[in-house]
Design a protein around this motif. Structure first.
Motif, PDB file in Angstrom:
ATOM      1  N   ASP A  19       4.154  43.059 -54.807  1.00 11.32           N
ATOM      2  CA  ASP A  19       4.038  42.309 -53.480  1.00 11.32           C
ATOM      3  C   ASP A  19       2.677  42.495 -52.764  1.00 11.32           C
ATOM      4  N   PHE A  20       1.741  43.381 -53.127  1.00 12.61           N
ATOM      5  CA  PHE A  20       0.827  43.799 -52.627  1.00 12.61           C
ATOM      6  C   PHE A  20       0.005  42.790 -51.724  1.00 12.61           C
TER       7      PHE A  20
ATOM      8  N   GLY B 222       4.014  33.724 -52.980  1.00 10.08           N
ATOM      9  CA  GLY B 222       3.389  34.043 -54.139  1.00 10.08           C
ATOM     10  C   GLY B 222       2.616  35.327 -54.100  1.00 10.08           C
ATOM     11  N   SER B 223       2.222  35.916 -55.150  1.00 12.92           N
ATOM     12  CA  SER B 223       1.215  37.042 -55.050  1.00 12.92           C
ATOM     13  C   SER B 223      -0.172  36.463 -55.648  1.00 12.92           C
ATOM     14  N   ALA B 224      -1.257  36.838 -54.703  1.00 15.34           N
ATOM     15  CA  ALA B 224      -2.562  36.428 -55.372  1.00 15.34           C
ATOM     16  C   ALA B 224      -2.613  36.954 -56.760  1.00 15.34           C
TER      17      ALA B 224
ATOM     18  N   ARG C 163      -5.424  36.048 -46.591  1.00 13.34           N
ATOM     19  CA  ARG C 163      -4.743  36.985 -47.438  1.00 13.34           C
ATOM     20  C   ARG C 163      -3.548  37.753 -46.697  1.00 13.34           C
ATOM     21  N   ASN C 164      -2.905  38.401 -47.534  1.00 12.75           N
ATOM     22  CA  ASN C 164      -1.847  39.323 -46.782  1.00 12.75           C
ATOM     23  C   ASN C 164      -2.295  40.242 -46.236  1.00 12.75           C
TER      24      ASN C 164
ATOM     25  N   GLY D 202       5.494  30.225 -61.514  1.00  9.69           N
ATOM     26  CA  GLY D 202       6.164  31.104 -61.991  1.00  9.69           C
ATOM     27  C   GLY D 202       6.114  32.410 -61.190  1.00  9.69           C
ATOM     28  N   ALA D 203       6.190  32.099 -59.931  1.00  9.00           N
ATOM     29  CA  ALA D 203       6.089  33.273 -58.851  1.00  9.00           C
ATOM     30  C   ALA D 203       7.296  34.165 -58.933  1.00  9.00           C
ATOM     31  N   ILE D 204       7.058  35.260 -58.846  1.00  8.34           N
ATOM     32  CA  ILE D 204       8.036  36.096 -58.844  1.00  8.34           C
ATOM     33  C   ILE D 204       8.518  36.516 -57.438  1.00  8.34           C
ATOM     34  N   SER D 205       9.503  36.670 -56.878  1.00  7.75           N
ATOM     35  CA  SER D 205       9.861  37.107 -55.595  1.00  7.75           C
ATOM     36  C   SER D 205      10.154  38.652 -55.705  1.00  7.75           C
ATOM     37  N   PRO D 206       9.402  39.308 -54.534  1.00  8.14           N
ATOM     38  CA  PRO D 206       9.698  40.629 -54.563  1.00  8.14           C
ATOM     39  C   PRO D 206      11.165  41.236 -54.293  1.00  8.14           C
TER      40      PRO D 206
END
Lengths: 390, 297, 163
Positions: free
Chosen positions: A308-309, A315-317, B257-258, C158-162
């Motif tokens: 999750d950075f 979603g994560s990049a 971005r985050n 397919g995003a994975i939730s943390p």
């Protein structure tokens, strides 16, 4: 100004630092590794120990002498004392009327620390973190107030580590003036005089401490022997890395199949970022108490390997392990140059030893700098083969 | 500690006061002056200083603040208000998407929040003087563009034609609809709204926002485009603008971005070598084109 | 009367660059029509024997909604064309076409054009190229609409939730 201190009197140096109000942080054996902790005397040093390091491998071994600094580097680095793993950024108080007050955390004056046993690669790593946290437009005040109080006693390495490649990265093994330090020492184990240490002042503060010690001035011969020790270390590096145009080569190869191969091995466990002396990424944590009047913000170390950075908008990049390994390597060896004017890697080799599956940054850099199909130096297949098959 | 926005001399645009040495992670308390629902999940907060006489610090269009909701955390929110209005509120338009933005959406007038900022490189509106401006917004992307639109309208004589194009999912999700109608009444200003789908009572455009570019009236040789929206939308909009004759040097986007710190310490917002919080979030397209085109970076 | 429409077709972007001879043939199948706002020009399921060349105003492509009424999925205005079901059997409209505003269009007779294209394949090829280009652009735009990119979640399969 250089002096020679017999081994038996080495503790006088530690006492001199303590007398000047420093807590001395130095190497010591704990949990079967050599780590940096507060030490009380030279008895706490890893006397007669060395480290055997390779990909995914770290063992302490007894030496056949009583060297104080006869090892390379352990799993910890000096960054844990400068960029704390956890620091309170602020407390937030809210009263019944909803009025909110922000109080800076970490308000106490930090202790004055003396770092005993800083390798040249580590001096470079500290200088790199200085550029990130002090020289990039904003000042990290928590880092700054710890950084300004440090007294450093650097060590010219007498033993090259199995995963070391400071020579390739031009960060050692010899301590240089361009990385400020207060004292630089070289440990000499042989010769008529026996076990002794040559200490050279690197600053006025260092000279003042050395002048207070009962010792003799270093003669030319002592200095030559010291040079020879570190020169020999430079010949025995465990690894090497070709850095010539490495940033450009890596960025040309962002879709290289090698990334898929290393991704199959990488666990994204973040060990490499934890042991790396230049990794600086952090995150913030917000906590409240049950009453709802008091909250805190803490900062702690983070790693670009976490899933999750780059989390945003559901979603994560960088979701795949492949993209996260690629981020770490290309940042460390390529884009760091654009950001901070140097490589992010100092060649300490910790990431190689502490990777549970033994991924070797030097091996990956070698594979990834070349085009996918073979060596860059191999000439392309010539068109004359057409003439053989008309 | 107040946000005096004084550290702008070197950069040419406002920066928070602590950029010359204070602690950049300490927020300042501000109070919610008003709260307005824009759509089902988008709301606007107008903030006023807690101390009555504190002036609102200057900001440039395209910059953002870190808004702190008690106990929940911080979120990077673009400033969506009018940079020219003296002594007005600090305005942010927020989409409710996670823990922090949900906490922000529960705030009511009179409650306090923490503000750090302004951060980031703004839209280079001074460099764009004398040109036709094409604003293309997708969804909530209209919020970070709105200050730039206000600026262009307030300095009408500095710019050529103004084209304001916005896309939204459906009529219920259109942002600032009434302002849109006002904008197109100005001289030399064209503003068009489009939605992805609509019911029959919708009499404006239906379809992708890129289509509006084909029909817009501007001089490609002397235009600058400011794009804000989801990355896919920005990519296709840039392509469409190029097919109208704009070069990548004429196209500006804003990246997201985050972000955990907004001061280039935490490392989260990096895209290649760029710290989006400090080197961006606004970019001239040619300068970010390489990294923008890479996958999963 | 069709003769006076030729300059109008010549100016319209859809027919840009068409050879004079072909343009004359095509004009023979054109007629000028006006519709009021909200008029229904075509209905999903009806025989598709024409396509519309928009001169002024805007048309919407809509789908009948299960709840009654229509969902509008695209609007088209001056300079654009709508309708290609006349080209392909079974020659039936797949969507509703309604006027959003008062419109002036050229209604192009599909049967007439099909006959002329069969007789002059070169004309058929030219029209096919023009329509393919329109359909291709529509498809690209529709694909973007399909992604629903303003929905608030970046499209990450397919995003994975943390958590």
């Amino acid at each position: 100004m250089s002096i020679v201190l017999p081994r038996a009197q080495f503790n006088l140096l530690i006492e001199a630092l303590q007398a000047r109000g420093y807590d001395v942080i130095g190497p010591t054996v704990r949990d079967q590794a050599i780590v940096y902790e507060e030490i009380q005397s030279d008895a706490d040093l890893p006397i007669g120990w060395t480290d055997e390091q390779d990909g995914g491998h770290y063992r302490l071994k007894r030496r056949n002498d009583e060297a104080l600094f006869g090892y390379a580097v352990g799993p910890t680095s000096w960054k844990q004392f400068l960029q704390l793993p956890r620091v309170k950024l602020l407390s937030i108080e809210r009263d019944a009327s909803g009025s909110t007050r922000f109080e800076p955390g970490d308000a106490e004056e930090p202790p004055r620390l003396a770092f005993l046993g800083v390798r040249s690669c580590e001096l470079h790593a500290i200088a790199i973190q200085d550029r990130v946290l002090l020289g990039n437009g904003y000042t990290d005040s928590h880092y700054e107030k710890r950084r300004r109080n440090i007294f450093t006693i650097a060590v010219n390495c007498g033993t090259a580590g199995g995963t070391c490649f400071c020579v390739s990265m031009n960060t050692g093994p010899k301590v240089r003036d361009r990385t400020p330090h207060d004292i630089a020492l070289t440990e000499l184990l042989d010769g008529v005089e026996g076990h002794r240490l040559v200490l050279t002042a690197g600053s006025e503060a260092g000279a003042e401490v050395l002048a207070s010690l009962p010792s003799r001035s270093a003669a030319a011969e002592d200095l030559e022997r010291a040079e020879a020790v570190v020169a020999k270390t430079a010949q025995h590096m465990g690894r090497q890395m070709d850095t010539d145009r490495l940033p450009e080569r890596l960025l040309e190869n962002l879709e290289h199949p090698r990334w898929d191969e290393v991704a199959e091995r990488c666990l994204t466990c973040a060990n490499c970022t934890l042991v790396c002396p230049t990794c600086f990424c952090t995150t913030v944590e917000d906590i409240t108490d049950v009453t709802g009047d008091h909250a805190e913000r803490w900062r702690r170390w983070d790693s670009c390997f976490t899933i999750d950075f780059t989390w945003m908008n559901g979603g994560s990049a960088r979701q795949s392990g492949r993209s996260r390994y690629r981020q770490w390597l290309t940042h460390k060896l390529a884009t760091w140059h654009d950001q901070f004017g140097s490589s992010g890697c100092v060649g300490c080799g910790r990431c190689i030893a502490w990777c549970p599956v033994g991924i070797d940054i030097t091996e990956e850099a070698t594979a990834l700098r070349n085009p996918a199909n073979g060596n860059a130096d191999t000439p392309p297949i010539s068109n004359s083969s057409d003439e053989q098959n008309p | 500690m107040s946000l005096s926005g004084s550290s702008s001399a070197a950069s040419g645009y406002p920066l928070p006061s602590f950029s010359d040495g204070g602690d950049p992670m300490i927020p300042t308390p501000w109070r919610v002056a008003y709260r307005r629902d824009e759509t089902e999940d988008v709301f606007t907060l107008g903030l006023e200083p807690v101390e009555n006489d504190t002036p609102r610090p200057p900001f440039a269009p395209g910059q953002f603040n870190m808004l702190y909701a008690f106990g929940a955390g911080e979120s990077a929110i673009s400033i969506s208000g009018d940079p020219g209005s003296e002594g007005g509120c600090l305005v942010h338009t927020v989409r409710r998407a996670g823990v922090v933005t949900s906490a922000l959406s529960r705030l009511r007038p009179g409650e306090q929040i923490g503000v750090r900022g302004p951060f980031g490189k703004p839209w280079p509106l001074d460099e764009m003087r004398g040109r036709d401006l094409v604003f293309v917004a997708g969804g909530i992307g209209l919020a970070p563009l709105r200050p730039a639109i206000y600026h262009a309208l307030a300095h009408r004589q500095d710019y050529g034609r103004l084209v304001i194009l916005a896309g939204a999912r459906s009529p219920e999700e259109v942002l600032f609809g009434e302002e849109f109608d006002q904008w197109k009444t100005e001289d030399g200003v064209e503003s068009r709204l489009t939605v992805d789908h609509a019911g029959e009572s919708w009499t404006r455009d239906v379809g992708v926002v890129t289509k509006l570019i084909t029909k817009a009236d501007f001089d490609p040789a002397n235009a600058a485009a400011l794009i804000c929206g989801p990355e896919i939308m920005m990519r296709y909009t840039a392509m469409e603008l190029r097919s109208r004759g704009l070069t990548n040097e004429q196209i500006f986007i804003t990246m997201e971005r985050n972000m955990k710190c907004a001061v280039a310490f935490c490392g989260h917002c990096q895209l290649g070598p760029e710290f989006l919080c400090k080197d961006g979030p606004v970019y001239r397209f040619d300068r970010i084109a390489f990294w923008f085109a890479q996958r999963e970076v | 009367m069709s003769k006076t429409l030729e300059p109008i077709l010549r100016k319209h972007p859809f027919f840009a660059g068409m050879a004079d001879g072909d343009l004359r043939l095509v004009t023979g199948c054109a007629k000028n029509v006006r519709f009021d706002a909200n008029a229904v020009l075509a209905k999903d399921g009806q025989a598709a024997d024409e396509f519309f060349v928009i001169r002024e105003g805007s048309l919407a492509v809509g789908i009948a909604s299960p709840q009654g009424g229509r969902l509008l999925i695209e609007t088209l205005d001056a300079g654009e064309v709508v309708g290609w079901s006349w080209l392909f059997p079974p020659h039936v409209w797949q969507f509703d076409i309604v006027a959003v505003t008062p419109v002036r269009v050229l209604s192009m007779d599909g049967r007439c054009l099909r006959e002329k294209c069969d007789a002059e394949p070169r004309l058929g090829y030219d029209l096919m190229k023009r329509f393919s280009s329109v359909i291709s652009k529509r498809l690209a735009a529709t694909r973007l609409q399909l992604l629903d990119i303003y929905a608030g979640k970046e499209t990450k399969p397919g995003a994975i939730s943390p958590t």
